[in-house]
Design an enzyme around this catalytic site. Structure first.
Site, PDB file in Angstrom:
ATOM      1  N   GLN A 102       0.836  -1.204   0.000  1.00 26.03           N
ATOM      2  CA  GLN A 102       0.000   0.000   0.000  1.00 26.03           C
ATOM      3  C   GLN A 102       0.873   1.257   0.000  1.00 26.03           C
ATOM      4  O   GLN A 102       0.364   2.361  -0.116  1.00 26.03           O
ATOM      5  CB  GLN A 102      -0.855   0.046   1.272  1.00 26.03           C
ATOM      6  CG  GLN A 102      -1.765  -1.145   1.479  1.00 26.03           C
ATOM      7  CD  GLN A 102      -2.326  -1.168   2.902  1.00 26.03           C
ATOM      8  OE1 GLN A 102      -2.199  -2.148   3.610  1.00 26.03           O
ATOM      9  NE2 GLN A 102      -2.953  -0.079   3.312  1.00 26.03           N
ATOM     10  N   ASN A 103       2.179   1.083   0.199  1.00 24.73           N
ATOM     11  CA  ASN A 103       3.068   2.233   0.401  1.00 24.73           C
ATOM     12  C   ASN A 103       3.454   2.867  -0.931  1.00 24.73           C
ATOM     13  O   ASN A 103       3.571   2.180  -1.947  1.00 24.73           O
ATOM     14  CB  ASN A 103       4.327   1.800   1.140  1.00 24.73           C
ATOM     15  CG  ASN A 103       3.988   1.171   2.488  1.00 24.73           C
ATOM     16  OD1 ASN A 103       2.895   1.361   2.994  1.00 24.73           O
ATOM     17  ND2 ASN A 103       4.918   0.420   3.040  1.00 24.73           N
ATOM     18  N   HIS A 120      -0.828   1.695  -4.631  1.00 23.36           N
ATOM     19  CA  HIS A 120      -1.123   3.129  -4.644  1.00 23.36           C
ATOM     20  C   HIS A 120      -0.070   3.930  -5.379  1.00 23.36           C
ATOM     21  O   HIS A 120       0.018   5.143  -5.215  1.00 23.36           O
ATOM     22  CB  HIS A 120      -1.292   3.633  -3.203  1.00 23.36           C
ATOM     23  CG  HIS A 120      -2.436   2.968  -2.486  1.00 23.36           C
ATOM     24  ND1 HIS A 120      -2.400   2.608  -1.172  1.00 23.36           N
ATOM     25  CD2 HIS A 120      -3.656   2.594  -2.946  1.00 23.36           C
ATOM     26  CE1 HIS A 120      -3.546   2.035  -0.830  1.00 23.36           C
ATOM     27  NE2 HIS A 120      -4.329   2.014  -1.899  1.00 23.36           N
ATOM     28  N   SER A 220       0.106  -3.488   8.430  1.00 22.72           N
ATOM     29  CA  SER A 220      -1.111  -2.867   7.911  1.00 22.72           C
ATOM     30  C   SER A 220      -2.280  -3.213   8.814  1.00 22.72           C
ATOM     31  O   SER A 220      -2.408  -4.348   9.269  1.00 22.72           O
ATOM     32  CB  SER A 220      -1.421  -3.356   6.495  1.00 22.72           C
ATOM     33  OG  SER A 220      -2.695  -2.870   6.081  1.00 22.72           O
ATOM     34  N   SER A 221      -3.136  -2.222   9.082  1.00 17.68           N
ATOM     35  CA  SER A 221      -4.344  -2.489   9.855  1.00 17.68           C
ATOM     36  C   SER A 221      -5.494  -2.884   8.930  1.00 17.68           C
ATOM     37  O   SER A 221      -6.589  -3.174   9.385  1.00 17.68           O
ATOM     38  CB  SER A 221      -4.730  -1.242  10.650  1.00 17.68           C
ATOM     39  OG  SER A 221      -5.024  -0.179   9.754  1.00 17.68           O
ATOM     40  N   ASN A 245       1.346  -6.969  13.070  1.00 17.57           N
ATOM     41  CA  ASN A 245       1.053  -5.541  13.175  1.00 17.57           C
ATOM     42  C   ASN A 245       1.088  -5.104  14.620  1.00 17.57           C
ATOM     43  O   ASN A 245       0.776  -5.882  15.520  1.00 17.57           O
ATOM     44  CB  ASN A 245      -0.326  -5.221  12.574  1.00 17.57           C
ATOM     45  CG  ASN A 245      -0.506  -3.741  12.303  1.00 17.57           C
ATOM     46  OD1 ASN A 245       0.319  -3.133  11.631  1.00 17.57           O
ATOM     47  ND2 ASN A 245      -1.558  -3.156  12.849  1.00 17.57           N
ATOM     48  N   ARG A 246       1.478  -3.845  14.816  1.00 11.59           N
ATOM     49  CA  ARG A 246       1.320  -3.219  16.125  1.00 11.59           C
ATOM     50  C   ARG A 246      -0.053  -2.570  16.171  1.00 11.59           C
ATOM     51  O   ARG A 246      -0.337  -1.684  15.379  1.00 11.59           O
ATOM     52  CB  ARG A 246       2.365  -2.124  16.335  1.00 11.59           C
ATOM     53  CG  ARG A 246       3.702  -2.619  16.806  1.00 11.59           C
ATOM     54  CD  ARG A 246       4.498  -1.472  17.431  1.00 11.59           C
ATOM     55  NE  ARG A 246       5.908  -1.811  17.467  1.00 11.59           N
ATOM     56  CZ  ARG A 246       6.778  -1.415  16.554  1.00 11.59           C
ATOM     57  NH1 ARG A 246       6.411  -0.642  15.569  1.00 11.59           N
ATOM     58  NH2 ARG A 246       8.034  -1.795  16.639  1.00 11.59           N
TER      59      ARG A 246
END
Ligand SMILES: [Zn+2]
Length: 280
Positions: A102-103, A120, A220-221, A245-246
């Site tokens: 997504q980055n 993206h 990623s969330s 993920n965090r």
């Protein structure tokens, strides 16, 4: 914790040994590099500007290029981090069917990832709207300097916004760079709010998931729609799914989630590569 001997890393290594994995990454893989303010490393531009404003109004284009030029003073030294390098190493080990991100920071490509779908786009690439002539952001910012001598230095203390650009206040006199080939409008090759992921890019991402025996989501969330569609493809095929993920993600309560690691993508993937390299 996520040391290479931990049960979580063992489970992740087991998943990777089951066949090539599709790696889906988000902002967490880039913010883990210790760039606290550069949220734009991971996400599409989060300014209030929509693509129609950029295209329709010279005021927004002046603001964008002024902010991009000043922001580059502080973001130009950003490098791929250990997480990007671990993912490139996983590909060389034959563990990946590819990387979907997504980055828009281009750091996966710079780290050496070969089979890469940038959902993206890539903010380091600038294209002209009428003819798709392509240039690097560095080139275009050089043209900005020729047309606006001293501008970057004069506004060097402007605050950096969450998208990595600078909040320059005075930009009414800015001359916006145009395509040197056709004179057309230039824009970043990123997917803004109000735009769709290009069809060929999404098809590439689908092929990466199709060729995989498991899906690993790192940093990623899953708050964005397009990656979620790819996760659905994996779910439909019954693939094991791991999330690193965090903080909470959209998959946390789903029965299709095979493995959930609460932690940083960089430390987890580095530990995974260590473990695989030891043959453990
Ligand atoms: Zn052009």
């Amino acid at each position: 914790m996520t040391g290479s001997a931990s049960p979580e890393i063992a489970a992740l290594a087991e998943m990777v040994r089951g066949g090539p994995v599709a790696m889906l990454t988000g902002a967490g893989i880039s913010t883990d590099s210790g760039i606290p303010d550069y949220r734009g490393a991971g996400t599409p531009p989060r300014t209030a500007m929509r693509i129609d404003q950029f295209m329709d109004d010279a005021h927004y284009r002046r603001r964008f290029w002024a902010g991009a030029r000043v922001g580059a003073l502080r973001t130009q030294h950003i490098e791929p981090n250990a997480g990007h390098l671990a993912i490139a190493q996983l590909e060389r080990l034959g563990a990946l069917s590819g990387v979907v991100t997504q980055n828009v920071d281009g750091l996966h490509a710079r780290a050496g990832t070969a089979n890469l779908a940038e959902l993206h786009g890539n903010g380091a690439v600038i294209r002209c709207v009428p003819h798709d002539h392509r240039f690097t952001r560095t080139e275009v910012l050089g043209w900005f300097d020729l047309a606006n001598p001293g501008f970057a230095e004069t506004h060097a203390d402007a605050a950096i916004t969450p998208d990595g650009d600078a909040a320059v206040r005075e930009f009414d006199q800015v001359t916006v760079p145009v395509c040197p080939a056709c004179g057309g409008m230039l824009r970043p090759n990123v997917v803004y709010f109000g735009e769709h992921v290009p069809r060929d890019v999404f098809a590439h991402a689908e092929r990466i998931v199709e060729a995989a025996r498991a899906l690993v989501i790192a940093g990623s969330s899953l708050a964005v729609n397009t990656p979620v569609r790819l996760v659905h493809r994996a779910q439909q095929r019954g693939l094991p799914i791991a999330v690193i993920n965090r903080g909470p993600t959209a998959l946390d309560e789903k029965p299709s989630l095979t493995l959930r690691i609460e932690g940083g993508a960089t430390e987890t993937l580095t530990a995974l590569v260590e473990r695989l390299a030891r043959g453990a």
